[in-house]
Design a protein around this motif. Structure first.
Motif, PDB file in Angstrom:
ATOM      1  N   LEU A 128       0.829  -1.204   0.000  1.00 12.73           N
ATOM      2  CA  LEU A 128       0.000   0.000   0.000  1.00 12.73           C
ATOM      3  C   LEU A 128       0.870   1.263   0.000  1.00 12.73           C
ATOM      4  O   LEU A 128       0.552   2.250  -0.665  1.00 12.73           O
ATOM      5  CB  LEU A 128      -0.933   0.009   1.198  1.00 12.73           C
ATOM      6  N   VAL A 129       1.957   1.221   0.755  1.00 11.26           N
ATOM      7  CA  VAL A 129       2.885   2.350   0.765  1.00 11.26           C
ATOM      8  C   VAL A 129       3.548   2.490  -0.602  1.00 11.26           C
ATOM      9  O   VAL A 129       3.651   3.600  -1.152  1.00 11.26           O
ATOM     10  CB  VAL A 129       3.959   2.163   1.864  1.00 11.26           C
ATOM     11  N   MET A 130       3.983   1.370  -1.172  1.00 14.96           N
ATOM     12  CA  MET A 130       4.668   1.402  -2.455  1.00 14.96           C
ATOM     13  C   MET A 130       3.758   1.925  -3.565  1.00 14.96           C
ATOM     14  O   MET A 130       4.220   2.543  -4.522  1.00 14.96           O
ATOM     15  CB  MET A 130       5.181   0.010  -2.804  1.00 14.96           C
ATOM     16  N   ARG A 131       2.456   1.679  -3.456  1.00 14.65           N
ATOM     17  CA  ARG A 131       1.512   2.127  -4.475  1.00 14.65           C
ATOM     18  C   ARG A 131       0.966   3.528  -4.188  1.00 14.65           C
ATOM     19  O   ARG A 131       0.228   4.087  -4.988  1.00 14.65           O
ATOM     20  CB  ARG A 131       0.360   1.125  -4.595  1.00 14.65           C
ATOM     21  N   GLY A 132       1.339   4.108  -3.064  1.00 18.41           N
ATOM     22  CA  GLY A 132       0.902   5.462  -2.746  1.00 18.41           C
ATOM     23  C   GLY A 132      -0.456   5.547  -2.101  1.00 18.41           C
ATOM     24  O   GLY A 132      -1.006   6.638  -1.927  1.00 18.41           O
ATOM     25  N   LEU A 133      -1.022   4.407  -1.705  1.00 13.94           N
ATOM     26  CA  LEU A 133      -2.338   4.414  -1.067  1.00 13.94           C
ATOM     27  C   LEU A 133      -2.247   4.731   0.424  1.00 13.94           C
ATOM     28  O   LEU A 133      -3.206   5.246   1.010  1.00 13.94           O
ATOM     29  CB  LEU A 133      -3.023   3.057  -1.269  1.00 13.94           C
ATOM     30  N   LEU A 134      -1.118   4.403   1.026  1.00 15.29           N
ATOM     31  CA  LEU A 134      -0.904   4.648   2.455  1.00 15.29           C
ATOM     32  C   LEU A 134       0.337   5.519   2.605  1.00 15.29           C
ATOM     33  O   LEU A 134       1.442   5.077   2.277  1.00 15.29           O
ATOM     34  CB  LEU A 134      -0.714   3.315   3.195  1.00 15.29           C
ATOM     35  N   PRO A 217      -8.610   3.963   8.691  1.00 15.01           N
ATOM     36  CA  PRO A 217      -9.735   4.853   8.367  1.00 15.01           C
ATOM     37  C   PRO A 217      -9.490   5.430   6.969  1.00 15.01           C
ATOM     38  O   PRO A 217      -8.734   6.386   6.800  1.00 15.01           O
ATOM     39  CB  PRO A 217      -9.659   5.924   9.458  1.00 15.01           C
ATOM     40  N   LEU A 218     -10.112   4.858   5.971  1.00 15.18           N
ATOM     41  CA  LEU A 218      -9.829   5.238   4.588  1.00 15.18           C
ATOM     42  C   LEU A 218     -10.194   6.698   4.314  1.00 15.18           C
ATOM     43  O   LEU A 218      -9.559   7.358   3.483  1.00 15.18           O
ATOM     44  CB  LEU A 218     -10.575   4.310   3.628  1.00 15.18           C
ATOM     45  N   TRP A 219     -11.205   7.199   5.017  1.00 14.94           N
ATOM     46  CA  TRP A 219     -11.612   8.592   4.816  1.00 14.94           C
ATOM     47  C   TRP A 219     -10.520   9.573   5.221  1.00 14.94           C
ATOM     48  O   TRP A 219     -10.505  10.729   4.766  1.00 14.94           O
ATOM     49  CB  TRP A 219     -12.884   8.888   5.621  1.00 14.94           C
ATOM     50  N   ALA A 220      -9.583   9.126   6.080  1.00 22.72           N
ATOM     51  CA  ALA A 220      -8.524  10.013   6.571  1.00 22.72           C
ATOM     52  C   ALA A 220      -7.278   9.983   5.689  1.00 22.72           C
ATOM     53  O   ALA A 220      -6.360  10.785   5.893  1.00 22.72           O
ATOM     54  CB  ALA A 220      -8.151   9.634   8.004  1.00 22.72           C
ATOM     55  N   ARG A 223      -5.587  10.006  -0.477  1.00 23.21           N
ATOM     56  CA  ARG A 223      -6.192   9.596  -1.744  1.00 23.21           C
ATOM     57  C   ARG A 223      -7.568   8.963  -1.555  1.00 23.21           C
ATOM     58  O   ARG A 223      -8.218   8.581  -2.524  1.00 23.21           O
ATOM     59  CB  ARG A 223      -5.252   8.631  -2.478  1.00 23.21           C
ATOM     60  N   LYS A 224      -7.980   8.826  -0.299  1.00 28.53           N
ATOM     61  CA  LYS A 224      -9.284   8.232   0.029  1.00 28.53           C
ATOM     62  C   LYS A 224      -9.550   6.970  -0.804  1.00 28.53           C
ATOM     63  O   LYS A 224     -10.556   6.870  -1.526  1.00 28.53           O
ATOM     64  CB  LYS A 224     -10.403   9.254  -0.167  1.00 28.53           C
ATOM     65  N   PRO A 225      -8.659   5.982  -0.674  1.00 30.82           N
ATOM     66  CA  PRO A 225      -8.840   4.745  -1.453  1.00 30.82           C
ATOM     67  C   PRO A 225     -10.063   3.971  -0.974  1.00 30.82           C
ATOM     68  O   PRO A 225     -10.491   4.102   0.181  1.00 30.82           O
ATOM     69  CB  PRO A 225      -7.558   3.973  -1.167  1.00 30.82           C
ATOM     70  N   GLY A 275     -14.186  -4.834   6.078  1.00 30.51           N
ATOM     71  CA  GLY A 275     -14.645  -3.490   6.372  1.00 30.51           C
ATOM     72  C   GLY A 275     -15.491  -2.893   5.274  1.00 30.51           C
ATOM     73  O   GLY A 275     -16.245  -3.593   4.590  1.00 30.51           O
ATOM     74  N   SER A 276     -15.336  -1.578   5.091  1.00 29.36           N
ATOM     75  CA  SER A 276     -16.143  -0.834   4.125  1.00 29.36           C
ATOM     76  C   SER A 276     -15.240   0.121   3.365  1.00 29.36           C
ATOM     77  O   SER A 276     -14.016   0.117   3.544  1.00 29.36           O
ATOM     78  CB  SER A 276     -17.232  -0.051   4.859  1.00 29.36           C
ATOM     79  N   ASP A 277     -15.841   0.951   2.542  1.00 33.67           N
ATOM     80  CA  ASP A 277     -15.063   1.944   1.811  1.00 33.67           C
ATOM     81  C   ASP A 277     -14.673   3.133   2.682  1.00 33.67           C
ATOM     82  O   ASP A 277     -13.934   4.017   2.234  1.00 33.67           O
ATOM     83  CB  ASP A 277     -15.835   2.438   0.582  1.00 33.67           C
ATOM     84  N   ASP A 278     -15.148   3.162   3.919  1.00 37.43           N
ATOM     85  CA  ASP A 278     -14.767   4.206   4.871  1.00 37.43           C
ATOM     86  C   ASP A 278     -13.737   3.706   5.880  1.00 37.43           C
ATOM     87  O   ASP A 278     -12.814   4.429   6.253  1.00 37.43           O
ATOM     88  CB  ASP A 278     -15.990   4.725   5.622  1.00 37.43           C
ATOM     89  N   GLN A 279     -13.917   2.448   6.322  1.00 34.78           N
ATOM     90  CA  GLN A 279     -13.044   1.884   7.351  1.00 34.78           C
ATOM     91  C   GLN A 279     -12.666   0.460   6.955  1.00 34.78           C
ATOM     92  O   GLN A 279     -13.538  -0.423   6.871  1.00 34.78           O
ATOM     93  CB  GLN A 279     -13.748   1.880   8.709  1.00 34.78           C
ATOM     94  N   ALA A 280     -11.396   0.233   6.731  1.00 34.37           N
ATOM     95  CA  ALA A 280     -10.925  -1.091   6.327  1.00 34.37           C
ATOM     96  C   ALA A 280     -10.193  -1.769   7.480  1.00 34.37           C
ATOM     97  O   ALA A 280      -9.526  -1.109   8.283  1.00 34.37           O
ATOM     98  CB  ALA A 280     -10.002  -0.986   5.115  1.00 34.37           C
ATOM     99  N   ARG A 281     -10.361  -3.075   7.543  1.00 39.92           N
ATOM    100  CA  ARG A 281      -9.620  -3.883   8.511  1.00 39.92           C
ATOM    101  C   ARG A 281      -8.736  -4.837   7.718  1.00 39.92           C
ATOM    102  O   ARG A 281      -9.210  -5.822   7.151  1.00 39.92           O
ATOM    103  CB  ARG A 281     -10.572  -4.667   9.417  1.00 39.92           C
ATOM    104  N   LEU A 282      -7.451  -4.529   7.663  1.00 39.34           N
ATOM    105  CA  LEU A 282      -6.489  -5.396   6.988  1.00 39.34           C
ATOM    106  C   LEU A 282      -6.057  -6.463   7.977  1.00 39.34           C
ATOM    107  O   LEU A 282      -5.620  -6.150   9.090  1.00 39.34           O
ATOM    108  CB  LEU A 282      -5.273  -4.594   6.531  1.00 39.34           C
ATOM    109  N   VAL A 283      -6.155  -7.719   7.575  1.00 40.73           N
ATOM    110  CA  VAL A 283      -5.872  -8.824   8.490  1.00 40.73           C
ATOM    111  C   VAL A 283      -4.953  -9.837   7.825  1.00 40.73           C
ATOM    112  O   VAL A 283      -5.140 -10.196   6.656  1.00 40.73           O
ATOM    113  CB  VAL A 283      -7.182  -9.525   8.927  1.00 40.73           C
TER     114      VAL A 283
END
Length: 315
Positions: A128-134, A217-220, A223-225, A275-283
């Motif tokens: 996610l960091v490498m792709r610029g999402l995080l 928290p994707l909203w935060a 890029r709001k992925p 999760g959802s498009d607002d809050q994701a839980r990566l496991v």
């Protein structure tokens, strides 16, 4: 002539599991020290320098000493301790971490085996960091629980031996309450994070298995992925990997829970995006003694010696 492999610390939890995985192999020669000489430095040094590969299953200081005993320039060292996971000159032994990581392991004689918790964290956040999402500077939190074998023989006795003075009936226990743990620097470096993640580990009353969770928290995020974007990044990063499975979103959505023992006895690492498009839980789910320790060591050994990478391992 078969390559000689020596496990320094074979009597420990990880060492025993590695030995079990290697003992039936016909493509290596597993050599062992006389139990009476396990603490004899000269005897250990002789074993190490006659081996083509040494796997260190020792506490950090003992691992550093073990490295100093190897004078042969051709001996490959795989260190399962935390001593060298962020050290200069050591190759990080997570083959799936990058497309070029296998080649780096193959070319190295100093390989640090990843920690069990960091394996899950790095697998989830690095792509996610490498792709610029995080963003690297995002304040990452890691919530995780492991089986008690992760604490070695002392913790195993604590949970299993009713006659032990420190026997416990705890079903679940959080620890590292002072936020002083050896894993966050490893997570930060290899996860490509700019800051130490907040790490909240726990141990449960089960022997093996673990779950590592990174809530986002994707909203935060800048890029709001969407959740699908996170899944796509992970699926692309591990496309074609035998031991890392990114669970499809539709399959994840059918689940109502996830228990930590589902990968036990394997070298498999499962990644989920809940999760959802607002809050994701990566496991991430893995066997703390498999892909989190002994399985990873065997995989690194296979790569470093030019053997079949999958030998002795179950996906």
């Amino acid at each position: 002539m078969l390559p000689k492999v020596f496990i320094d610390g074979e009597a420990g939890t990880t060492g025993l599991q590695i030995a079990d995985r290697l003992r039936q192999r016909s493509d290596i020669d597993l050599i062992s020290i006389d139990p009476a000489n396990r603490k004899d430095i000269d005897a250990r040094a002789r074993m190490m320098n006659m081996a083509d590969a040494v796997i260190l299953c020792l506490p950090d200081d003992a691992a550093r000493l073990g490295v100093s005993l190897v004078t042969s320039k051709n001996t490959i060292i795989i260190d399962a301790s935390t001593a060298h996971r962020t050290a200069s000159g050591w190759t990080y032994g997570f083959p799936e971490m990058d497309k070029g990581q296998r080649a780096a392991i193959r070319a190295s004689t100093r390989i640090s085996n990843p920690g069990c918790y960091p394996t899950g964290v790095i697998a989830l956040v690095r792509p996610l960091v490498m792709r610029g999402l995080l963003p690297p500077a995002h304040p990452v939190t890691v919530n995780a629980v492991s089986g008690y074998t992760g604490g070695g023989n002392a913790m195993i006795a604590e949970f299993e031996n009713a006659d032990a003075p420190n026997y416990t009936s705890d079903t679940y226990r959080i620890y590292a309450l002072g936020q002083k743990h050896k894993h966050p620097p490893e997570m930060m470096r290899h996860g490509r994070l700019a800051n130490l993640p907040m790490f909240t580990p726990a141990v449960g009353r089960f022997a093996q298995g673990m779950i590592v969770e990174v809530p986002l928290p994707l909203w935060a995020l800048p890029r709001k992925p969407r959740r699908a974007d996170l899944y796509a990044a992970l699926a692309d990063a591990y496309n074609g990997e035998r031991f890392v499975r990114v669970v499809p979103l539709a399959e994840s959505e059918r689940l109502t829970g996830l228990e930590p023992e589902g990968c036990n006895g394997t070298n498999r690492l499962e990644l989920y995006v809940f999760g959802s498009d607002d809050q994701a839980r990566l496991v991430a789910r893995l066997d703390n003694l498999g892909k989190g320790a002994s399985g990873a060591a065997v995989q690194n050994l296979n790569i470093a010696l030019g053997l079949d990478e999958w030998a002795g391992l179950e996906a």
